[in-house]
Write an enzyme that holds these catalytic residues in place. Structure first.
Site, PDB file in Angstrom:
ATOM      1  N   SER A  80      59.637 -31.982 -59.508  1.00  0.00           N
ATOM      2  CA  SER A  80      59.613 -32.630 -58.189  1.00  0.00           C
ATOM      3  C   SER A  80      58.536 -33.694 -58.174  1.00  0.00           C
ATOM      4  O   SER A  80      57.476 -33.521 -58.799  1.00  0.00           O
ATOM      5  CB  SER A  80      59.325 -31.599 -57.092  1.00  0.00           C
ATOM      6  OG  SER A  80      59.090 -32.256 -55.856  1.00  0.00           O
ATOM      7  N   ASP A 185      72.114 -25.247 -40.891  1.00  0.00           N
ATOM      8  CA  ASP A 185      71.371 -26.318 -41.556  1.00  0.00           C
ATOM      9  C   ASP A 185      72.197 -27.014 -42.629  1.00  0.00           C
ATOM     10  O   ASP A 185      72.258 -28.242 -42.699  1.00  0.00           O
ATOM     11  CB  ASP A 185      70.090 -25.757 -42.184  1.00  0.00           C
ATOM     12  CG  ASP A 185      69.188 -25.119 -41.152  1.00  0.00           C
ATOM     13  OD1 ASP A 185      69.464 -25.258 -39.948  1.00  0.00           O
ATOM     14  OD2 ASP A 185      68.211 -24.464 -41.553  1.00  0.00           O
TER      15      ASP A 185
HETATM   16  P1  ADP Z   1      62.000 -25.899 -43.943  1.00  0.00           P
HETATM   17  O1  ADP Z   1      63.300 -25.710 -44.641  1.00  0.00           O
HETATM   18  O2  ADP Z   1      62.097 -25.678 -42.475  1.00  0.00           O
HETATM   19  O3  ADP Z   1      61.377 -27.220 -44.236  1.00  0.00           O
HETATM   20  P2  ADP Z   1      61.253 -23.745 -45.657  1.00  0.00           P
HETATM   21  O4  ADP Z   1      60.102 -22.834 -45.666  1.00  0.00           O
HETATM   22  O5  ADP Z   1      62.616 -23.184 -45.615  1.00  0.00           O
HETATM   23  O6  ADP Z   1      61.018 -24.784 -44.464  1.00  0.00           O
HETATM   24  O7  ADP Z   1      61.196 -24.675 -46.938  1.00  0.00           O
HETATM   25  C1  ADP Z   1      59.989 -25.321 -47.282  1.00  0.00           C
HETATM   26  C2  ADP Z   1      59.765 -25.160 -48.769  1.00  0.00           C
HETATM   27  O8  ADP Z   1      60.649 -26.048 -49.459  1.00  0.00           O
HETATM   28  C3  ADP Z   1      58.392 -25.529 -49.225  1.00  0.00           C
HETATM   29  O9  ADP Z   1      57.532 -24.441 -49.158  1.00  0.00           O
HETATM   30  C4  ADP Z   1      58.642 -25.949 -50.656  1.00  0.00           C
HETATM   31  O10 ADP Z   1      58.706 -24.821 -51.499  1.00  0.00           O
HETATM   32  C5  ADP Z   1      60.029 -26.521 -50.629  1.00  0.00           C
HETATM   33  N1  ADP Z   1      60.101 -27.989 -50.641  1.00  0.00           N
HETATM   34  C6  ADP Z   1      60.664 -28.771 -49.712  1.00  0.00           C
HETATM   35  N2  ADP Z   1      60.618 -30.070 -50.063  1.00  0.00           N
HETATM   36  C7  ADP Z   1      60.006 -30.122 -51.274  1.00  0.00           C
HETATM   37  C8  ADP Z   1      59.662 -31.167 -52.190  1.00  0.00           C
HETATM   38  N3  ADP Z   1      59.902 -32.457 -51.925  1.00  0.00           N
HETATM   39  N4  ADP Z   1      59.036 -30.819 -53.338  1.00  0.00           N
HETATM   40  C9  ADP Z   1      58.765 -29.537 -53.610  1.00  0.00           C
HETATM   41  N5  ADP Z   1      59.058 -28.532 -52.799  1.00  0.00           N
HETATM   42  C10 ADP Z   1      59.676 -28.789 -51.651  1.00  0.00           C
END
Ligand code: ADP
Ligand code: MG
Length: 395
Positions: A80, A185
């Site tokens: 990422s 979602d």
């Molecule tokens: P939401 O889906 O509401 O944003 P979640 O807890 O379901 O919250 O998901 C968030 C998680 O997604 C973060 O903790 C991370 O692990 C992951 N995540 C989201 N976007 C990225 C990104 N661009 N790079 C790495 N991890 C990401």
């Protein structure tokens, strides 16, 4: 009380060409393609999805993009642009949810869910870039999953329809990631369209795209990310689901979807006080979704403010999933010119939305920031969103 670790800032998205060259630098060859999937904002219909009810989310102009190349072996390599986690390597033949770390749970979960369906997934190299804020209630997790499943659906030639991809990503979240989420979602992310909200019947997966554009009505949709996630969020979500199940059981219906507004009076005599309020939220919220769809069709976005307000009050008082930061965001927006505002997403933190006249935007933004400062809260992140395209291939 907040654990303060949600909603880390994400940077501006990489241009597609830059994403491709970053992929090439890391993996030594070009990707087979780049797929994009958006986060979502739920306009109205909160905690109705797992009650087989109605929701009205829209895909937003913040997206996860994945550059992917199939490999001839069973190796999976994941990277990422965010978070500095470095390269993660896994193997197709031994996917292990307990061992998966951080964001890699999402792509690995999708691969696992496809395998459960008998689809032969190849090894892959994958680079993710996303500007969907993390943990803000905009579903950054589903943006990743939907980008990945779009890529794999094409690369494997599986030819899954959107409805099947929705179920596969739900299985990935529920059984691999371990998050008990519904189908809203990913339906918004996969099935959204520019200038439209996605009216989804969560019982049948039937979708109707409803024109929803704030701009022509002289409005903007502001998202106020409170950047807090209270530590009881997971437990709160689980207990609300349990209350809804109890309510349906006592009322003798398969799901709260089957309870109407007219049934509520009788229900109040059958349920304990707390369960009744939980049920009332769901029943009234379903009704508000239907009313919103009708008003959008007949009068446009300028007419839905009161429904957004009523939704917030119901979540605050009946469902009890709001929190002081969300209430303040909503109140400050409304007092300074927003025509309607509500918390959005699962609750106990995350974001609120405020439908705001263009002329009042600056005032609302300043008022919310000031109100947060006065209350001693951290600075919220405020930005506009517009209904954007659902998942698709971009290169
Ligand atoms: P939401 O889906 O509401 O944003 P979640 O807890 O379901 O919250 O998901 C968030 C998680 O997604 C973060 O903790 C991370 O692990 C992951 N995540 C989201 N976007 C990225 C990104 N661009 N790079 C790495 N991890 C990401
Ligand atoms: Mg999520």
């Amino acid at each position: 009380m907040s654990n303060g670790n949600s909603a880390d800032a994400v940077s501006a998205p990489l241009e597609t060409a830059a994403l491709i060259s970053r992929f090439e630098e890391n993996f030594g060859r070009l990707p087979d393609g780049v797929w994009q999937a958006p986060g979502r904002v739920n306009l109205i219909g909160e905690h109705t999805d797992y009650n087989e009810g109605f929701v009205l989310p829209f895909a937003i102009d913040k997206t996860a993009r994945v550059a992917v190349a199939a490999r001839p072996d069973s190796t999976i390599r994941l990277l990422s642009t965010y978070g500095g986690q470095g390269l993660t390597t896994a193997d197709l033949t031994s996917l292990d949810s307990a061992a998966a770390r951080g964001w890699t749970k999402y792509p690995l979960g999708v691969i696992w869910a496809l395998q459960q369906r008998g689809i032969e997934v190849p090894g892959i190299d994958l680079l993710l870039d996303s500007d969907v804020p993390l943990g803000a209630g905009l579903s950054s997790s589903h943006a990743i999953e939907c980008a990945v499943i779009s890529a794999l659906n094409e690369l494997t030639g599986a030819g899954l329809q959107a409805e099947e991809m929705v179920l596969a990503t739900q299985q990935a979240e529920n059984d691999f990631v371990g998050a008990p989420t519904g189908i809203m979602d990913q339906s918004a992310s996969l099935r959204g369209a520019k200038g439209h909200a996605v009216f989804l019947d969560c019982r049948t997966q039937e979708v109707q795209l409803v024109p929803f554009e704030a701009e022509p009505a002289g409005l903007v949709m502001l998202v106020i990310d409170t950047k807090v996630q209270h530590s009881h969020a997971d437990g709160g979500y689980a207990s609300r689901r349990a209350s809804c199940e109890l309510g349906a059981e006592v009322l003798g219906v398969p799901a709260l979807r089957d309870v109407t507004v007219d049934d509520l009076e009788e229900a109040s005599g059958l349920l304990d006080e707390v369960t009744f309020r939980r049920v009332r939220h769901v029943v009234m919220e379903n009704d508000r979704v239907l009313q919103t769809v009708e008003l959008l069709a007949r009068q446009g976005p300028g007419a839905i403010g009161a429904l957004l307000d009523a939704s917030h009050v119901s979540m605050r008082d009946d469902f009890e999933i709001s929190c002081p930061e969300l209430d303040l965001a909503v109140d400050a927006s409304r007092r300074n010119g927003a025509i309607g505002a509500r918390m959005t997403g699962g609750g106990f933190g995350g974001a609120a939305i405020a439908l705001t006249p263009v002329a009042a935007e600056a005032e609302v933004r300043a008022a919310v920031v000031n109100a947060f400062a006065d209350a001693g809260y951290g600075k919220p992140d405020i930005f506009t969103v517009t209904p954007a395209a659902g998942a698709h291939r971009i290169s």
